[in-house]
Design a protein around this motif. Structure first.
Motif, mmCIF file in Angstrom:
data_model
loop_
_atom_site.group_PDB
_atom_site.id
_atom_site.type_symbol
_atom_site.label_atom_id
_atom_site.label_comp_id
_atom_site.label_asym_id
_atom_site.label_seq_id
_atom_site.Cartn_x
_atom_site.Cartn_y
_atom_site.Cartn_z
ATOM 1 N N SER A 304 0.960 23.526 -22.960
ATOM 2 C CA SER A 304 0.982 24.654 -24.061
ATOM 3 C C SER A 304 0.527 25.903 -23.404
ATOM 4 C CB SER A 304 0.022 24.256 -25.220
ATOM 5 O OG SER A 304 0.262 23.003 -25.768
ATOM 6 N N ARG A 305 0.975 27.118 -23.834
ATOM 7 C CA ARG A 305 0.635 28.640 -23.311
ATOM 8 C C ARG A 305 0.153 29.286 -24.787
ATOM 9 N NH1 ARG A 305 5.243 31.350 -19.950
ATOM 10 N NH2 ARG A 305 4.341 29.618 -18.583
ATOM 11 N N LEU A 306 -1.023 29.910 -24.399
ATOM 12 C CA LEU A 306 -1.493 31.071 -25.247
ATOM 13 C C LEU A 306 -1.129 32.214 -24.631
ATOM 14 C CD1 LEU A 306 -3.066 32.092 -28.130
ATOM 15 C CD2 LEU A 306 -5.199 31.596 -26.696
ATOM 16 N N VAL A 307 -0.496 33.250 -25.475
ATOM 17 C CA VAL A 307 -0.348 34.489 -24.912
ATOM 18 C C VAL A 307 -1.085 35.477 -26.183
ATOM 19 C CG1 VAL A 307 0.966 36.418 -24.250
ATOM 20 C CG2 VAL A 307 1.704 34.168 -23.589
ATOM 21 N N VAL A 344 6.708 24.541 -20.509
ATOM 22 C CA VAL A 344 5.845 25.010 -21.583
ATOM 23 C C VAL A 344 6.568 24.000 -22.696
ATOM 24 C CG1 VAL A 344 5.272 26.747 -23.350
ATOM 25 C CG2 VAL A 344 5.425 27.364 -20.886
ATOM 26 N N ASP A 345 5.691 23.120 -23.389
ATOM 27 C CA ASP A 345 6.403 22.500 -24.570
ATOM 28 C C ASP A 345 5.992 23.253 -26.069
ATOM 29 O OD1 ASP A 345 7.612 20.266 -23.556
ATOM 30 O OD2 ASP A 345 5.710 19.100 -23.399
ATOM 31 N N ALA A 420 9.222 23.123 -27.866
ATOM 32 C CA ALA A 420 9.455 22.481 -29.108
ATOM 33 C C ALA A 420 8.850 23.298 -30.056
ATOM 34 C CB ALA A 420 8.622 20.998 -29.172
ATOM 35 N N THR A 421 8.247 24.168 -29.839
ATOM 36 C CA THR A 421 7.417 24.902 -30.825
ATOM 37 C C THR A 421 7.136 26.386 -30.278
ATOM 38 O OG1 THR A 421 5.158 24.474 -30.819
ATOM 39 C CG2 THR A 421 6.441 23.056 -32.308
#
Length: 539
Positions: A304-307, A344-345, A420-421
């Motif tokens: 997961s990635r937070l920007v 990244v999912d 995915a999202t």
């Protein structure tokens, strides 16, 4: 007491962590054998300890020592020991973050505190010790209005009243760095908040009240506020204190070592306020269609990635060409979002301001922007409406809204590496909701997730306005009206999946593999929360 505030656990990687503290005097701060000297800002002292050598997938208790003396945990601590939890290789496809915005401090006035209600983050912190550590959140994401510099508690007003002797500074707004320091100590000083911030990695971004209500709404707003004799002191204090209290911890140890401003602060002797004045001036000024300092950042957490996007200070307004982000800032965002997407999912974009508003309200903001750009009395009236009605979200910067929408459509529509999202998490609007973007070409599930407030009251007029804003019938009417007024066609439609929810709320975004869900909880009493909504984000 030598430790005035903190420890605050900030960025945590697989083998490293960042711990922030405020002390009452100069010293050397030590955590798990790693140390850092404090730096001074106008008589206040801060340390940022870069902890390395941790094991991936570990849970490590820690203490804070200042000049060799243990200062945390405190002797009479009632909460469990603070820990640093790192991600293991077997946890890469799971994530749990909690998020929200708009957390007003307790006031000490019973009638006002009753109006504000129970603090959702306080209650979550009180519940957390009864939850197994392996089920604790991986991060707490605070999406703005961490402090209220222009809506002070009665105690803060009384404190300022004794300092305003010359009449040149307003009696109900903080202006200096030390006044901001008092706000942060008041807001983060609750025992529950100190403990949860010490043990859950926390990401932050500011919104308007961290500086001033309606901050950077428009060029007209900036010109008006810049004419106030106290504003230059205020914006310097606000941006400098944000850099110290919030921004530094958003950076990884590697980024901190490479940050020129931070390294200058560490190398300086004595008060570093002159360095922070220069930093704040660069951050505030517009140069070549950009701002002089970037507050946006990125956290990679497994798959997961937070920007996190700075949608307040990064605005371009002085040139008359309204943009939520300057050109270089948007290019940076585009790179962070699209970089190595096959890893990244779940892509999470954080913005203090919602990207997708109720459609009717979004149309009103788009029409208002076009009107405010016109000369003469009509433009001035539209500008007055823009400021009075808080028309300052992405929809009120139409080109930036379209650019962000295009970027999200591009990411969500990829053949091979679409996540995915794609979730945009936001706050600001004092209610909560989930909206789904209906993008025909998308292979990703795209949602806007809004959680606000964590601790604040909801004005009486908000509920009917936002309920009506989701009306499909009204939306069709406002869309035709917007198009007749020259607004561009929308890139896709979106609809309300759950909400609007009103009241103090904390949201959880939980992923497992390529599945995800959002859960919203509200306080029932001082130690428990009720689930008020659960929304699957994958279909």
């Amino acid at each position: 007491m030598p430790l005035l505030l903190g420890p605050v656990l900030r960025h945590v990687g697989e083998t490293s962590a960042t711990v922030w503290v405020q002390t009452d005097s100069p010293g050397v701060v030590e955590v798990l054998g790693c140390s850092a000297p404090t730096f001074e800002v106008q008589g206040c002292h801060y340390g940022v300890v870069l902890v390395d050598g941790l094991q991936a997938g570990s849970v490590t208790e820690y203490q804070v020592h200042v000049d060799g003396r243990q200062m945390w945990p405190e002797p009479d601590a009632t909460f469990p020991p603070s820990v640093i939890r790192t991600r293991g290789h077997d946890q890469q496809d799971r994530l749990q973050i909690i998020f929200g915005s708009c957390r007003y401090p307790k006031t000490g006035v019973e009638k006002l505190d009753d109006k504000l209600g129970l603090d959702a983050l306080d209650v979550y912190a009180a519940r957390l010790p009864t939850t197994p550590v392996d089920q604790w959140p991986d991060a707490l994401v605070l999406l703005g209005d961490q402090v209220y510099a222009d809506e002070l508690t009665p105690e803060a007003r009384r404190h300022l009243a004794g300092r305003r002797t010359n009449g040149r500074r307003p009696p109900d707004e903080v202006v200096s760095f030390t006044e901001y320091e008092g706000l942060y100590r008041h807001t983060w000083g609750d025992p529950e908040i100190r403990w949860i911030l010490s043990t859950v990695p926390t990401a932050m971004i500011f919104d308007d009240h961290d500086i001033r209500d309606d901050w950077n709404t428009s060029g007209a707003w900036r010109r008006e506020v810049n004419a106030k004799p106290w504003w230059r002191d205020r914006i310097r204090a606000g941006l400098a204190s944000y850099w110290v209290y919030q921004h530094l911890g958003n950076l990884s140890p590697t980024e901190l070592r490479d940050d020129e401003d931070y390294q200058k602060v560490l190398a300086a002797e004595g008060d570093v306020w002159p360095l922070l004045v220069d930093l704040a001036d660069r951050a505030d000024a517009e140069v070549d269609d950009d701002k002089g300092l970037r507050f946006s950042y990125r956290w990679d957490m497994g798959r997961s990635r937070l920007v996190m996007v700075d949608s307040r200070n990064a605005r371009i307004l002085d040139s008359g060409d309204r943009k939520m982000l300057g050109n270089r800032e948007f290019a940076w965002l585009e790179h962070q979002v699209t970089d190595r997407l096959d890893d990244v999912d779940h892509l999470i974009v954080g913005s203090s301001l919602p990207w997708l508003l109720p459609p009717a309200i979004g149309d009103m903001q788009m029409v208002n922007e076009r009107a405010a750009n016109r000369p003469g009395r009509r433009g001035k009236f539209a500008e007055t409406v823009r400021q009075a009605a808080d028309f300052e979200h992405w929809a009120a910067f139409v080109q930036s809204f379209l650019d962000l929408s295009r970027l999200i459509v591009d990411v969500a529509s990829r053949d091979a590496d679409a996540p995915a999202t794609v979730s945009v998490i936001s706050g600001d609007v004092h209610h909560s909701y989930v909206a789904r973007a209906d993008i025909p070409s998308a292979r990703s599930n795209v949602h806007q997730l809004v959680c606000s407030p964590v601790h604040n009251y909801v004005p009486w007029f908000v509920k009917p306005v936002f309920k009506l804003g989701w009306s499909r019938r009204l939306g069709r009417v406002t869309r035709r009206w917007a198009q007749r007024n020259g607004c561009p066609a929308l890139p896709f439609a979106w609809s309300d999946v759950d909400g609007p929810l009103f009241g103090n709320t904390l949201a959880t975004l939980r992923t497992s593999g390529r599945d995800a869900e959002a859960v919203f909880e509200q306080p029932r009493d001082a130690t428990s929360l009720d689930e008020v909504a659960r929304v699957p984000l994958t279909r």
